[in-house]
Design an enzyme around this catalytic site. Sequence first.
Site, mmCIF file in Angstrom:
data_model
loop_
_atom_site.group_PDB
_atom_site.id
_atom_site.type_symbol
_atom_site.label_atom_id
_atom_site.label_comp_id
_atom_site.label_asym_id
_atom_site.label_seq_id
_atom_site.Cartn_x
_atom_site.Cartn_y
_atom_site.Cartn_z
ATOM 1 N N LYS A 166 47.085 35.286 34.630
ATOM 2 C CA LYS A 166 45.686 34.853 34.557
ATOM 3 C C LYS A 166 45.438 34.005 33.311
ATOM 4 C CE LYS A 166 43.330 37.953 37.606
ATOM 5 N NZ LYS A 166 44.244 38.655 38.383
ATOM 6 N N LYS A 217 50.386 34.121 46.073
ATOM 7 C CA LYS A 217 49.708 35.195 46.797
ATOM 8 C C LYS A 217 48.394 34.655 47.366
ATOM 9 C CE LYS A 217 47.104 38.142 44.505
ATOM 10 N NZ LYS A 217 46.405 39.258 43.872
ATOM 11 N N LYS A 275 41.500 35.853 46.253
ATOM 12 C CA LYS A 275 40.117 35.401 46.379
ATOM 13 C C LYS A 275 39.760 34.334 45.362
ATOM 14 C CE LYS A 275 38.807 40.182 45.607
ATOM 15 N NZ LYS A 275 39.656 40.664 44.517
HETATM 16 P P1 TYM Z 1 42.020 43.095 44.013
HETATM 17 O O1 TYM Z 1 40.537 43.090 44.088
HETATM 18 O O2 TYM Z 1 42.700 41.849 43.512
HETATM 19 O O3 TYM Z 1 42.627 43.427 45.424
HETATM 20 C C1 TYM Z 1 42.184 44.558 46.159
HETATM 21 C C2 TYM Z 1 43.339 45.114 46.964
HETATM 22 O O4 TYM Z 1 43.861 44.125 47.861
HETATM 23 C C3 TYM Z 1 45.273 43.971 47.680
HETATM 24 N N1 TYM Z 1 45.637 42.562 47.868
HETATM 25 C C4 TYM Z 1 46.638 42.127 48.642
HETATM 26 N N2 TYM Z 1 47.522 42.779 49.433
HETATM 27 C C5 TYM Z 1 48.409 42.028 50.141
HETATM 28 N N3 TYM Z 1 48.460 40.671 50.079
HETATM 29 C C6 TYM Z 1 47.593 39.971 49.302
HETATM 30 N N4 TYM Z 1 47.628 38.651 49.278
HETATM 31 C C7 TYM Z 1 46.624 40.697 48.546
HETATM 32 N N5 TYM Z 1 45.623 40.345 47.709
HETATM 33 C C8 TYM Z 1 45.036 41.488 47.292
HETATM 34 C C9 TYM Z 1 45.506 44.405 46.225
HETATM 35 O O5 TYM Z 1 46.850 44.827 46.039
HETATM 36 C C10 TYM Z 1 44.519 45.545 46.078
HETATM 37 O O6 TYM Z 1 45.052 46.736 46.606
HETATM 38 N N6 TYM Z 1 43.101 45.686 39.870
HETATM 39 C C11 TYM Z 1 42.760 45.794 41.295
HETATM 40 C C12 TYM Z 1 41.474 46.568 41.536
HETATM 41 C C13 TYM Z 1 41.527 47.939 41.002
HETATM 42 C C14 TYM Z 1 42.197 49.071 41.568
HETATM 43 C C15 TYM Z 1 41.947 50.147 40.700
HETATM 44 C C16 TYM Z 1 42.959 49.253 42.728
HETATM 45 C C17 TYM Z 1 40.921 48.345 39.858
HETATM 46 N N7 TYM Z 1 41.190 49.678 39.670
HETATM 47 C C18 TYM Z 1 42.466 51.422 40.947
HETATM 48 C C19 TYM Z 1 43.475 50.526 42.979
HETATM 49 C C20 TYM Z 1 43.223 51.588 42.099
HETATM 50 C C21 TYM Z 1 42.591 44.402 41.854
HETATM 51 O O7 TYM Z 1 42.485 43.447 41.131
HETATM 52 O O8 TYM Z 1 42.518 44.365 43.215
#
Ligand code: TYM
Length: 343
Positions: free
Chosen positions: A111, A191, A194
Amino acid sequence: MSRRISGFKPTGPLQLGNYVGAIRPVVRGQHEQPTVVFIADLHALTVPHDPVLLQARSREVAGLLLAAGVDPDHALLYRQSDVAAHLELHYLLECVTSYGEAHRMIQFKEKGGGGGSRLSLLTYPVLMAADILLHDIDEVPVGRDQRQHVELTRDLAVRFNERYGATFTVPEAVHPEVAARIADLADPARKMGKTNASTAGVLFLLDKPDVLRRKIMRAVTDAGTEVVYDPDGKPGVANLLDILGALTDRDPREIAAEHEKNGYGGLKARLADAVIATLEPIQRRYHELTDEEIEAVLAKGAERAAERAGRTVRRTKAALGLTGGRRAPAGSPATPATAGRPS
Ligand code: TYM
């Protein structure tokens, strides 16, 4: 029974990777396993943000989770910033994290983390550890991109327990069998995310059917015309097969065999149909939900989450020798903290 957690950062509109990698596994497991789902809005403050947009996005994420099937009578659904215990445990865990450990996290570099970035970008994996440890979680179903953060969470939990007595459940990451990492359709090396700079290869859950179809038909494919499942040699095609496999619960190799002869166009058209068929009912339900309904669910969820999280914070403070907790006299070996894991 093992307890699961999933978090979604409201930094942009949810996309298909979120759905396949995290939302669907949560929805499928919520009736069998205790499940926590939360909007990780504090995590959205780690990069420059617009407060008005953040508020709207948080509600949109909550609405989409409900529309995609998260059932608030089974899963605990809430907004992170409504439960102050996340912030409290975050600080307490920072006190068992080393600077080097935080600095090694890949996402800080990905990032663009450096001297000018927010300090919270460096420490957010510790906040993520707090999110997980607050709820005595056993399993974290995440995409591969989050694996390193769950590893850090495990390290912190084990270290804390060894130093200060058994306080935390040590969680593990679980990944969906197929499509744990969906790639951007326009750039299969990236990847699907969003916040990707170009949205041409990102399938947003609220994209209209014609937009979804256009993005899929324009997906970058590889040299040749033969449909084979070869993630290294043909990453573009393998990604399309992975997505279709995940949405239809099929093995991507089997699907490839069915399309061997009719080329990339046929595969893309079938994928477009499958994506639209998956997202249309979710979009319909989403548009039927009112802001009041969404807020009511979140408010109730926050109340329940605060109870459990508050217990964890009290237990952690007691283990650390902070106010209010009972602690063994100094010099005696570390004993388990006053309360064990709540049932
Ligand atoms: P975030 O918001 O980026 O993504 C949410 C969830 O979606 C999954 N994901 C994907 N899986 C497969 N292919 C992709 N292209 C893809 N893009 C996103 C992510 O692996 C995630 O499971 N840091 C985390 C949010 C978070 C969290 C937590 C998750 C904060 N605290 C505690 C689990 C437990 C995040 O940025 O997710």
